[in-house]
Design a protein around this motif. Structure first.
Motif, PDB file in Angstrom:
ATOM      1  N   VAL A 131       0.811  -1.221   0.000  1.00 25.15           N
ATOM      2  CA  VAL A 131       0.000   0.000   0.000  1.00 25.15           C
ATOM      3  C   VAL A 131       0.847   1.275   0.000  1.00 25.15           C
ATOM      4  O   VAL A 131       0.309   2.373  -0.113  1.00 25.15           O
ATOM      5  CB  VAL A 131      -0.974   0.017   1.205  1.00 25.15           C
ATOM      6  CG1 VAL A 131      -1.991  -1.110   1.067  1.00 25.15           C
ATOM      7  CG2 VAL A 131      -0.218  -0.097   2.521  1.00 25.15           C
ATOM      8  N   ARG A 172      -5.893  -1.976   4.663  1.00 26.01           N
ATOM      9  CA  ARG A 172      -5.447  -0.789   3.912  1.00 26.01           C
ATOM     10  C   ARG A 172      -5.536  -1.010   2.403  1.00 26.01           C
ATOM     11  O   ARG A 172      -5.792  -0.074   1.651  1.00 26.01           O
ATOM     12  CB  ARG A 172      -4.022  -0.400   4.332  1.00 26.01           C
ATOM     13  CG  ARG A 172      -3.997   0.177   5.768  1.00 26.01           C
ATOM     14  CD  ARG A 172      -2.610   0.591   6.179  1.00 26.01           C
ATOM     15  NE  ARG A 172      -2.068   1.682   5.352  1.00 26.01           N
ATOM     16  CZ  ARG A 172      -0.782   2.030   5.338  1.00 26.01           C
ATOM     17  NH1 ARG A 172       0.086   1.370   6.085  1.00 26.01           N
ATOM     18  NH2 ARG A 172      -0.375   3.030   4.581  1.00 26.01           N
ATOM     19  N   GLU A 199      -9.111  -0.205   1.557  1.00 31.95           N
ATOM     20  CA  GLU A 199      -9.325   1.247   1.528  1.00 31.95           C
ATOM     21  C   GLU A 199      -8.718   1.861   0.267  1.00 31.95           C
ATOM     22  O   GLU A 199      -9.308   2.738  -0.359  1.00 31.95           O
ATOM     23  CB  GLU A 199      -8.711   1.906   2.781  1.00 31.95           C
ATOM     24  CG  GLU A 199      -9.399   1.538   4.085  1.00 31.95           C
ATOM     25  CD  GLU A 199     -10.924   1.602   3.969  1.00 31.95           C
ATOM     26  OE1 GLU A 199     -11.452   2.660   3.551  1.00 31.95           O
ATOM     27  OE2 GLU A 199     -11.597   0.599   4.272  1.00 31.95           O
ATOM     28  N   ASN A 231      -1.500  -5.537   5.999  1.00 39.92           N
ATOM     29  CA  ASN A 231      -2.110  -4.399   5.305  1.00 39.92           C
ATOM     30  C   ASN A 231      -3.399  -4.739   4.548  1.00 39.92           C
ATOM     31  O   ASN A 231      -3.830  -3.958   3.694  1.00 39.92           O
ATOM     32  CB  ASN A 231      -1.111  -3.786   4.320  1.00 39.92           C
ATOM     33  CG  ASN A 231      -0.082  -2.924   5.045  1.00 39.92           C
ATOM     34  OD1 ASN A 231      -0.371  -2.375   6.113  1.00 39.92           O
ATOM     35  ND2 ASN A 231       1.104  -2.826   4.482  1.00 39.92           N
TER      36      ASN A 231
END
Lengths: 86, 360
Positions: free
Chosen positions: B116, B163, B166, B160
């Motif tokens: 990310v 994330r 997102e 992650n």
């Protein structure tokens, strides 16, 4: 008024080897029965759900209310699976 | 044997790739550019695949954008009637080239991100490509193409998962594929560096379950679990010779992209035979098709026609026999060893990556 449309990368396709219509989407193939195909064939990004139902009712000499219910159930299911935006 | 009609063609257009991801599913013995099929041969393969019943092709590699004729390849796949998925790192794509690919009929772009943030992503991929990947994501959405973010998870980025989801929303993806690395090819060579712990895996399961509820209808989430912590095998490739044909850059047709690991099999080449003949009649496609080849505990198992015995390559790698049960199955004699291997590797300091590169 609800105007259903296919999300990017989602389209109808004639599966000639298996003699059926399918909905193709990213990494997905959804087999369609005749009713689902008749409804989705009318989804063009400009026709509303009501207009689709009215037009199908005339074509198949059926009750517009019943068709509207069928169509909204199908489209809600396809929306939840990420194929259709309403 | 009466073979079912395949639905998918994985077209490995090239093994060339600017990235060097240590979990690459390509074989260690990469195929040089000079041996690649030409444009017209691929066009014929696409037509033969469509005639056979294939509905979608996955244009993959290596990096498919390394092919200078990618636009022509997409156009010929669409002409054949196939849905076209581009499986890409993004490197080699510009906004103009994406627009040309869209105009050639490209349906869907699946873009990989290695992590990310730029520093980690570029370290894992062995290439400073993070910013270009973000650009490719933006162009893809702007051009109205379907966009999937592909997030391969392993020890260095397994924390992650949330994330990544997102980031998929931020970039405008309609779908995310969160895939724990599967251990074939380069990933097998790097397994000790990549294996997560059971707890790390479990945390990703929770993240995905939560996001699926929260984002239903907004983001399609596909999730691939790692076999090493499983108790039941996956129906690998949907079953051997049942759904998918893989064609390698040099034209060999295989039931799975890792099948070349099985030394007892030889694969016919699309230069020499039609895809239909290879699919229906070749020894390699029939070797593990159906259930007749199965041994105990697969033979007679109520799951036999659900998981189709799982992965043959993993059976060879960990149980020493490609016709054995997939060690991911709790009924396999190698199942305990698989779990112990994973635990031992996941709790030891990771060795450096052996980056995926052409080796002399």
């Amino acid at each position: 008024m609800t105007i259903p449309r296919f999300k990017p990368g989602v389209r109808l396709h004639r599966d000639r080897v298996r003699d059926r219509w399918v909905l193709l989407a990213p990494e997905r193939v959804v087999g369609l029965d005749d009713i689902a195909y008749a409804i989705l064939e009318k989804v063009d990004g400009s026709a509303s759900l009501d207009e689709i139902a009215t037009s199908l009712a005339a074509e198949y000499d059926a009750d517009a209310g019943e068709i509207a219910t069928d169509a909204s159930v199908l489209l809600a299911d396809l929306a939840a699976r990420g194929y259709v935006a309403a | 044997m009466n073979a079912p009609a395949p639905t998918g063609l994985l077209a490995e257009l090239t093994h060339r790739c600017p990235l060097a991801c240590p979990y690459c599913s390509n074989p260690l013995d990469l195929i040089a550019a000079a041996r690649e099929l030409d444009t017209e041969s691929w066009a014929r393969v696409f037509r033969e695949a469509a005639d056979l019943g294939v509905l979608q092709t996955h244009l993959s590699g290596g990096e498919p954008a390394s092919r200078r004729d990618l636009e022509a390849l997409v156009a010929s796949a669409r002409d054949a009637g196939l849905y076209t998925n581009l499986i890409t790192s993004g490197i080699g794509l510009t906004r103009d080239r994406l627009a040309r690919l869209r105009n050639a009929g490209l349906d869907h772009v699946q873009l990989s991100l290695q992590d990310v943030d730029a520093a980690s992503s570029d370290t894992i991929g062995g290439y400073a490509g993070f910013q270009r990947k973000r650009d490719v994501a933006a162009w893809t959405v702007e051009l109205g193409l379907a966009f999937t973010l592909n997030a391969p998870l392993h020890r260095a980025n397994v924390h992650n998962a949330a994330r990544f989801i997102e980031l998929a929303l931020e970039l405008g993806a309609g779908r995310i594929e969160i895939a724990h690395v599967q251990y074939y090819g380069w990933a097998l060579a790097n397994r000790a560096a990549l294996m997560p712990t059971r707890e790390q895996l479990d945390a990703t399961v929770d993240v995905v379950a939560d996001a699926r509820t929260r984002l239903a209808g907004q983001l399609v989430i596909d999730f691939v679990l790692p076999d090493y912590y499983a108790d039941a095998p996956k129906p690998c490739m949907g079953g051997w010779g049942r759904e998918v044909i893989v064609v390698t850059p040099d034209g060999r047709a295989m039931p799975c992209h890792a099948a070349a690991n099985i030394p007892s099999l030889t694969f016919e080449n699309v230069r020499d035979a039609s895809l239909a003949r290879i699919w229906n009649d070749s020894a390699a496609f029939n070797a593990y098709r159906g259930t007749a080849w199965m041994k105990e505990p697969c033979r007679g198992c109520p799951q036999a026609e659900i998981d189709w015995g799982g992965c043959r390559c993993q059976a060879l790698a960990l149980a020493g026999d490609p016709a054995a049960a997939d060690p991911a199955c709790s009924l396999s004699s190698a199942h305990g060893r698989m779990g112990e291997l994973a635990l031992a590797e996941a709790t030891t300091a990771p060795p450096p990556y052996r980056y995926r590169r052409f080796e002399k």
